[in-house]
Enzyme design. Sequence first.
Site, PDB file in Angstrom:
ATOM      1  N   SER A   1       4.764  11.476 -74.999  1.00  0.00           N
ATOM      2  CA  SER A   1       5.396  10.746 -76.097  1.00  0.00           C
ATOM      3  C   SER A   1       5.251   9.228 -75.925  1.00  0.00           C
ATOM      4  CB  SER A   1       6.880  11.099 -76.143  1.00  0.00           C
ATOM      5  OG  SER A   1       7.496  10.704 -74.936  1.00  0.00           O
TER       6      SER A   1
ATOM      7  N   GLU B   1      -2.220   8.136 -73.582  1.00  0.00           N
ATOM      8  CA  GLU B   1      -2.533   8.909 -74.803  1.00  0.00           C
ATOM      9  C   GLU B   1      -1.192   9.338 -75.365  1.00  0.00           C
ATOM     10  OE1 GLU B   1      -5.438   9.191 -75.948  1.00  0.00           O
ATOM     11  OE2 GLU B   1      -6.850   9.106 -74.289  1.00  0.00           O
TER      12      GLU B   1
ATOM     13  N   LYS C   1       1.505  15.548 -62.068  1.00  0.00           N
ATOM     14  CA  LYS C   1       2.784  16.164 -62.401  1.00  0.00           C
ATOM     15  C   LYS C   1       2.633  16.815 -63.783  1.00  0.00           C
ATOM     16  CE  LYS C   1       6.211  15.406 -64.710  1.00  0.00           C
ATOM     17  NZ  LYS C   1       6.475  16.746 -65.262  1.00  0.00           N
TER      18      LYS C   1
ATOM     19  N   CYS D   1      -1.174  15.897 -80.864  1.00  0.00           N
ATOM     20  CA  CYS D   1      -0.983  14.503 -81.270  1.00  0.00           C
ATOM     21  C   CYS D   1      -1.991  14.080 -82.328  1.00  0.00           C
ATOM     22  CB  CYS D   1      -1.023  13.589 -80.048  1.00  0.00           C
ATOM     23  SG  CYS D   1      -2.409  13.948 -78.995  1.00  0.00           S
TER      24      CYS D   1
ATOM     25  N   GLU E   1       6.726  11.603 -85.981  1.00  0.00           N
ATOM     26  CA  GLU E   1       5.686  12.562 -85.608  1.00  0.00           C
ATOM     27  C   GLU E   1       6.300  13.958 -85.761  1.00  0.00           C
ATOM     28  OE1 GLU E   1       4.269  12.317 -81.544  1.00  0.00           O
ATOM     29  OE2 GLU E   1       2.315  13.044 -82.179  1.00  0.00           O
TER      30      GLU E   1
HETATM   31  P1  ADP Z   1       6.478  15.714 -74.941  1.00  0.00           P
HETATM   32  O1  ADP Z   1       7.117  15.321 -76.212  1.00  0.00           O
HETATM   33  O2  ADP Z   1       5.044  16.076 -75.012  1.00  0.00           O
HETATM   34  O3  ADP Z   1       7.296  16.657 -74.105  1.00  0.00           O
HETATM   35  P2  ADP Z   1       7.129  13.731 -72.981  1.00  0.00           P
HETATM   36  O4  ADP Z   1       6.671  12.329 -73.025  1.00  0.00           O
HETATM   37  O5  ADP Z   1       8.581  14.007 -72.999  1.00  0.00           O
HETATM   38  O6  ADP Z   1       6.379  14.353 -74.182  1.00  0.00           O
HETATM   39  O7  ADP Z   1       6.527  14.490 -71.735  1.00  0.00           O
HETATM   40  C1  ADP Z   1       5.208  14.323 -71.288  1.00  0.00           C
HETATM   41  C2  ADP Z   1       5.183  14.369 -69.775  1.00  0.00           C
HETATM   42  O8  ADP Z   1       5.954  13.263 -69.292  1.00  0.00           O
HETATM   43  C3  ADP Z   1       5.838  15.611 -69.174  1.00  0.00           C
HETATM   44  O9  ADP Z   1       5.123  15.968 -68.005  1.00  0.00           O
HETATM   45  C4  ADP Z   1       7.227  15.128 -68.818  1.00  0.00           C
HETATM   46  O10 ADP Z   1       7.817  15.860 -67.771  1.00  0.00           O
HETATM   47  C5  ADP Z   1       6.927  13.718 -68.363  1.00  0.00           C
HETATM   48  N1  ADP Z   1       8.058  12.786 -68.419  1.00  0.00           N
HETATM   49  C6  ADP Z   1       9.160  12.822 -69.196  1.00  0.00           C
HETATM   50  N2  ADP Z   1       9.964  11.762 -68.934  1.00  0.00           N
HETATM   51  C7  ADP Z   1       9.362  11.032 -67.957  1.00  0.00           C
HETATM   52  C8  ADP Z   1       9.677   9.828 -67.249  1.00  0.00           C
HETATM   53  N3  ADP Z   1      10.786   9.136 -67.501  1.00  0.00           N
HETATM   54  N4  ADP Z   1       8.792   9.401 -66.313  1.00  0.00           N
HETATM   55  C9  ADP Z   1       7.655  10.073 -66.058  1.00  0.00           C
HETATM   56  N5  ADP Z   1       7.310  11.209 -66.684  1.00  0.00           N
HETATM   57  C10 ADP Z   1       8.133  11.693 -67.630  1.00  0.00           C
END
Ligand code: ADP
Length: 487
Positions: A239, A260, A184, A294, A389
């Site tokens: 994140s 990561e 995804k 990161c 961050e």
């Molecule tokens: P960033 O700050 O890099 O956008 P995120 O952690 O929000 O970090 O997003 C990283 C990935 O995790 C993206 O592909 C995002 O769509 C996905 N993501 C965000 N929320 C969820 C969740 N609750 N479960 C699974 N994947 C998620």
Amino acid sequence: MLVVFSMEIKDQSLLKTEAYIDGKWISKSSSFKVSNPYDGKEIATVTDCDASDMNDAILAAEKAFRIWSNYTANKRSRILQSWYKLILTHVDDLAHILTVEQGKPIAEAKGEIKYGASYIEWFAEEAKRVYGDVIPGQSRKNRITVVKQPVGVVGAITPWNFPSAMITRKIAPALAAGCTVVVKPSEYTPLSALALAELASRAGFPSGVINILPSMDAPALGVSMTSHPKVKKISFTGSTRVGKIILKQSADQVKKVTLELGGNAPFIVFPDADIDAAVNGCFASKFRNGGQTCVCTNRIFLHTSIHDEFVEKFAAKVSSIKTGNGLDEKTFIGPMINEQAVSKDLELIEDAEAKGAKIVVGGHRAQDLFLEPTIICDVNNTMDIFSSEIFGPVAAVYQFETEEEVIQLANDTNYGLASYFYGRDYALIWRVAEALEYGMVGINTGVMSTVAAPFGGIKESGFGREGSKYGIDEYLNIKYMCWGGVE
Ligand code: ADP
């Protein structure tokens, strides 16, 4: 459907907007918009997958696993090699797509495509070196052998800051090991992921080995991946907040997990450092991808004796940064990814200023998603920016007097991904490198990411390693066979 896209893409069939499941391009009735962060213009509408599509993809990957894991390592390696070559052949198109959806300068986008491809080449080679062991037994009757086997179907969730390389860094070792994958990608950057899938289909992977599902509903797809018993491993980059959700969800079935997550990298300059080299290293580490990685420097600790010289030289470089459209070859920094990212950094700057920090360069929004490249001095650990961050083009500068004090400050964070320092005394170098509580330490360098080295963090930056000889272990189970009655 593509709304606006440049005719500069030579191979238009790389512009995919459907999901790639079981070797087929699947179009759904619902879709979401992807826009160019440079001007906010919509560039594509992309199929929006839901949990049932993820379920289909997992079942396809499970079926394909029985075929793919039974290929010889040589055969898997050859298919990975042809994918690698196809990516390099199309580097210009892939970089163009990446810049238009993510915003980074075209030279950096080309660099990312080549860096991402290097993981495919590396693990195509490593596929052939998944060695076991023969261990001397405790009894003459027994023999002990150890083999390594692919874990099974792997779920990968990736972020927008490296839309191509974060995918290859995960799935190349998984595929090399004999696993199959469901991916995804970030909802901000699905086009780069789908272009990789198109090239994978040309490279000859059997149907179902690689599945890529764009979606706006990340939480739902995350739940379907983590709760599906056929998914044996989750690899996530993003994140720390979401990483913790993934880890909790994966606990129910005790799935293997690689995380990561975020970082809060210190960059320390000791009095005996080569200041010009340190300025260049800091600049590279802070402003790569507009500060949106990161491993970007987050806290710059300067010894008081070299503070003014460093800041003067650093400010001269930062003031000359050209921001703009990533497609313009002269652009050094593109837009930030979204409004939330810009406002978060503006709030951090405001908080630091209110508590006594001084802006030396920049400090404001230029326009839209552009933040002026910024240096703030006299920052201290009472300010929000110390523990957040930044993930943007904002350099926060602290001062220190002693080695002990700076080590304590550098380690005073929940994160533990990258760290950097400059100095020349070899005893100091050993002491500091060993004392820094981080997964990676850059010594007299601001850039250290390479396929040959293990990338990863400790503490709340996650666990597991990507790249190097260690990377493939994340996708393998160790099996011990005890042979009895050998007399
Ligand atoms: P960033 O700050 O890099 O956008 P995120 O952690 O929000 O970090 O997003 C990283 C990935 O995790 C993206 O592909 C995002 O769509 C996905 N993501 C965000 N929320 C969820 C969740 N609750 N479960 C699974 N994947 C998620």
